[in-house]
Design a protein around this motif. Sequence first.
Motif, PDB file in Angstrom:
ATOM      1  N   THR A  53     -33.550  -9.319  19.207  1.00  0.00           N
ATOM      2  CA  THR A  53     -33.005  -8.002  18.888  1.00  0.00           C
ATOM      3  C   THR A  53     -31.706  -8.145  18.092  1.00  0.00           C
ATOM      4  O   THR A  53     -31.342  -9.233  17.654  1.00  0.00           O
ATOM      5  CB  THR A  53     -32.729  -7.202  20.178  1.00  0.00           C
ATOM      6  OG1 THR A  53     -31.491  -7.633  20.773  1.00  0.00           O
ATOM      7  CG2 THR A  53     -33.857  -7.333  21.185  1.00  0.00           C
ATOM      8  N   ASP A  54     -31.007  -7.035  17.972  1.00  0.00           N
ATOM      9  CA  ASP A  54     -29.734  -7.029  17.250  1.00  0.00           C
ATOM     10  C   ASP A  54     -28.717  -7.978  17.866  1.00  0.00           C
ATOM     11  O   ASP A  54     -27.841  -8.488  17.164  1.00  0.00           O
ATOM     12  CB  ASP A  54     -29.158  -5.609  17.191  1.00  0.00           C
ATOM     13  CG  ASP A  54     -28.969  -4.983  18.565  1.00  0.00           C
ATOM     14  OD1 ASP A  54     -29.793  -5.238  19.467  1.00  0.00           O
ATOM     15  OD2 ASP A  54     -28.018  -4.194  18.733  1.00  0.00           O
ATOM     16  N   ARG A  89     -29.167  -6.103   7.132  1.00  0.00           N
ATOM     17  CA  ARG A  89     -30.079  -5.565   6.119  1.00  0.00           C
ATOM     18  C   ARG A  89     -31.344  -6.412   6.011  1.00  0.00           C
ATOM     19  O   ARG A  89     -32.413  -5.889   5.673  1.00  0.00           O
ATOM     20  CB  ARG A  89     -29.365  -5.503   4.767  1.00  0.00           C
ATOM     21  CG  ARG A  89     -28.215  -4.495   4.748  1.00  0.00           C
ATOM     22  CD  ARG A  89     -27.454  -4.495   3.428  1.00  0.00           C
ATOM     23  NE  ARG A  89     -26.305  -3.607   3.492  1.00  0.00           N
ATOM     24  CZ  ARG A  89     -25.509  -3.336   2.466  1.00  0.00           C
ATOM     25  NH1 ARG A  89     -25.735  -3.907   1.279  1.00  0.00           N
ATOM     26  NH2 ARG A  89     -24.494  -2.504   2.608  1.00  0.00           N
ATOM     27  N   TYR A  91     -32.779  -7.877   8.564  1.00  0.00           N
ATOM     28  CA  TYR A  91     -33.585  -7.583   9.755  1.00  0.00           C
ATOM     29  C   TYR A  91     -33.262  -6.162  10.232  1.00  0.00           C
ATOM     30  O   TYR A  91     -32.638  -5.964  11.285  1.00  0.00           O
ATOM     31  CB  TYR A  91     -33.299  -8.603  10.857  1.00  0.00           C
ATOM     32  CG  TYR A  91     -33.448 -10.033  10.393  1.00  0.00           C
ATOM     33  CD1 TYR A  91     -34.707 -10.627  10.293  1.00  0.00           C
ATOM     34  CD2 TYR A  91     -32.336 -10.789  10.022  1.00  0.00           C
ATOM     35  CE1 TYR A  91     -34.846 -11.944   9.845  1.00  0.00           C
ATOM     36  CE2 TYR A  91     -32.467 -12.099   9.575  1.00  0.00           C
ATOM     37  CZ  TYR A  91     -33.728 -12.666   9.489  1.00  0.00           C
ATOM     38  OH  TYR A  91     -33.864 -13.960   9.040  1.00  0.00           O
ATOM     39  N   PRO A  92     -33.683  -5.150   9.472  1.00  0.00           N
ATOM     40  CA  PRO A  92     -33.277  -3.768   9.755  1.00  0.00           C
ATOM     41  C   PRO A  92     -33.929  -3.150  10.986  1.00  0.00           C
ATOM     42  O   PRO A  92     -33.479  -2.107  11.464  1.00  0.00           O
ATOM     43  CB  PRO A  92     -33.706  -3.024   8.485  1.00  0.00           C
ATOM     44  CG  PRO A  92     -34.867  -3.810   7.973  1.00  0.00           C
ATOM     45  CD  PRO A  92     -34.522  -5.243   8.264  1.00  0.00           C
ATOM     46  N   GLU A  93     -34.980  -3.779  11.507  1.00  0.00           N
ATOM     47  CA  GLU A  93     -35.703  -3.210  12.649  1.00  0.00           C
ATOM     48  C   GLU A  93     -35.330  -3.881  13.967  1.00  0.00           C
ATOM     49  O   GLU A  93     -36.101  -3.840  14.930  1.00  0.00           O
ATOM     50  CB  GLU A  93     -37.220  -3.348  12.419  1.00  0.00           C
ATOM     51  CG  GLU A  93     -37.714  -2.743  11.118  1.00  0.00           C
ATOM     52  CD  GLU A  93     -37.475  -1.248  11.050  1.00  0.00           C
ATOM     53  OE1 GLU A  93     -37.565  -0.591  12.112  1.00  0.00           O
ATOM     54  OE2 GLU A  93     -37.193  -0.734   9.953  1.00  0.00           O
ATOM     55  N   ALA A  94     -34.145  -4.477  14.046  1.00  0.00           N
ATOM     56  CA  ALA A  94     -33.775  -5.247  15.239  1.00  0.00           C
ATOM     57  C   ALA A  94     -33.247  -4.392  16.385  1.00  0.00           C
ATOM     58  O   ALA A  94     -32.942  -4.929  17.449  1.00  0.00           O
ATOM     59  CB  ALA A  94     -32.743  -6.312  14.880  1.00  0.00           C
ATOM     60  N   GLY A  95     -33.129  -3.090  16.188  1.00  0.00           N
ATOM     61  CA  GLY A  95     -32.726  -2.217  17.283  1.00  0.00           C
ATOM     62  C   GLY A  95     -31.250  -1.880  17.332  1.00  0.00           C
ATOM     63  O   GLY A  95     -30.666  -1.801  18.418  1.00  0.00           O
ATOM     64  N   TYR A  96     -30.634  -1.662  16.187  1.00  0.00           N
ATOM     65  CA  TYR A  96     -29.214  -1.321  16.128  1.00  0.00           C
ATOM     66  C   TYR A  96     -28.970   0.112  16.595  1.00  0.00           C
ATOM     67  O   TYR A  96     -29.822   0.983  16.457  1.00  0.00           O
ATOM     68  CB  TYR A  96     -28.701  -1.474  14.693  1.00  0.00           C
ATOM     69  CG  TYR A  96     -29.076  -2.773  14.055  1.00  0.00           C
ATOM     70  CD1 TYR A  96     -28.389  -3.944  14.362  1.00  0.00           C
ATOM     71  CD2 TYR A  96     -30.142  -2.860  13.163  1.00  0.00           C
ATOM     72  CE1 TYR A  96     -28.741  -5.153  13.792  1.00  0.00           C
ATOM     73  CE2 TYR A  96     -30.503  -4.064  12.586  1.00  0.00           C
ATOM     74  CZ  TYR A  96     -29.807  -5.209  12.907  1.00  0.00           C
ATOM     75  OH  TYR A  96     -30.171  -6.398  12.352  1.00  0.00           O
ATOM     76  N   TYR A 101     -25.914   0.966  12.602  1.00  0.00           N
ATOM     77  CA  TYR A 101     -26.912   0.911  11.530  1.00  0.00           C
ATOM     78  C   TYR A 101     -26.325   1.490  10.249  1.00  0.00           C
ATOM     79  O   TYR A 101     -26.487   0.930   9.156  1.00  0.00           O
ATOM     80  CB  TYR A 101     -28.160   1.685  11.946  1.00  0.00           C
ATOM     81  CG  TYR A 101     -29.301   1.594  10.957  1.00  0.00           C
ATOM     82  CD1 TYR A 101     -30.229   0.559  11.022  1.00  0.00           C
ATOM     83  CD2 TYR A 101     -29.451   2.552   9.950  1.00  0.00           C
ATOM     84  CE1 TYR A 101     -31.275   0.470  10.116  1.00  0.00           C
ATOM     85  CE2 TYR A 101     -30.495   2.479   9.038  1.00  0.00           C
ATOM     86  CZ  TYR A 101     -31.404   1.439   9.131  1.00  0.00           C
ATOM     87  OH  TYR A 101     -32.438   1.357   8.224  1.00  0.00           O
TER      88      TYR A 101
END
Length: 283
Positions: A53-54, A89, A91-96, A101
């Motif tokens: 994850t983030d 940017r 890994y934009p889907e990491a759960g920020y 974000y």
Amino acid sequence: MIRKQLQEMDKKDRKKSALLGAVIGDIAGSRFEFRNYKKKKDYHLITEKCFFTDDSVMSVAVAKGLMESAPSFAGLAENAANSMQQLGRRYPEAGYGGRFYNWIFSDNPQPYGSYGNGAAMRVGPCGQAAKSLSEAKSFSRTVTEITHNHPEALKGAEATATAVYLAKAGKSREEIREVIEREYYRIDFTLDSIRKNYRFDVSCQGSVPQALEAFFESLDFEDAVRNAISIGGDSDTIAAICGSIAGSYYGVPQKLEEAALTFFDYFMKGIIDKFEEYTDARA
């Protein structure tokens, strides 16, 4: 006798690393973040249901910023911000979180007064890279206040970096607890006493003390991560914070390191490998 010798050999093979400890904690806790598990600690830490994850992305980003700022570290704030935006940017889907974000994709990123635990989950590399406690604190403040400039965030991040550095320096759990309780948090609870009623809390003040206690009650690295997950709440972040300290204190089991690294692409693994080499050389 043979079993004891094998245990001692296993300990010698363990790499002491806050960064690896954080990403293992993050990945292990990922599948429990929104489906908390508060029962027995009798499960495989890393399975095919896990993911990074983030917490992992930003820990690696901070490690990258530290390396790019050596040897003077004068440009750490700028380099850390650039690295966090670059990896965020990528890994934009990491759960920020929402505000973070927006910060990642901003042309003029500014701190936004957050006291979220995102401040503490990414500072393990600060303690790992530091040559002194004062340097660990300085690194922590620099990489935290570029986003999370609330006093509670700065406190939670510094407490984490301090615990990581003291663990790396060979202090006992009791000595680390004494520093944490004197300078940061009065931890007047046990995991058993809060497990039933503890709920999801993304603030530093509502999750960093819990992550610290998970370490203080631990028997080894795996037990520390399981402790962190066992109370529920923001499982991946609590386990990442706890894992960063436990990774510095106990060392990381090779099998867990290998399992965790399978989740990353060559780019992330390359940064992790370089940071491990860099901190080994700097020690």
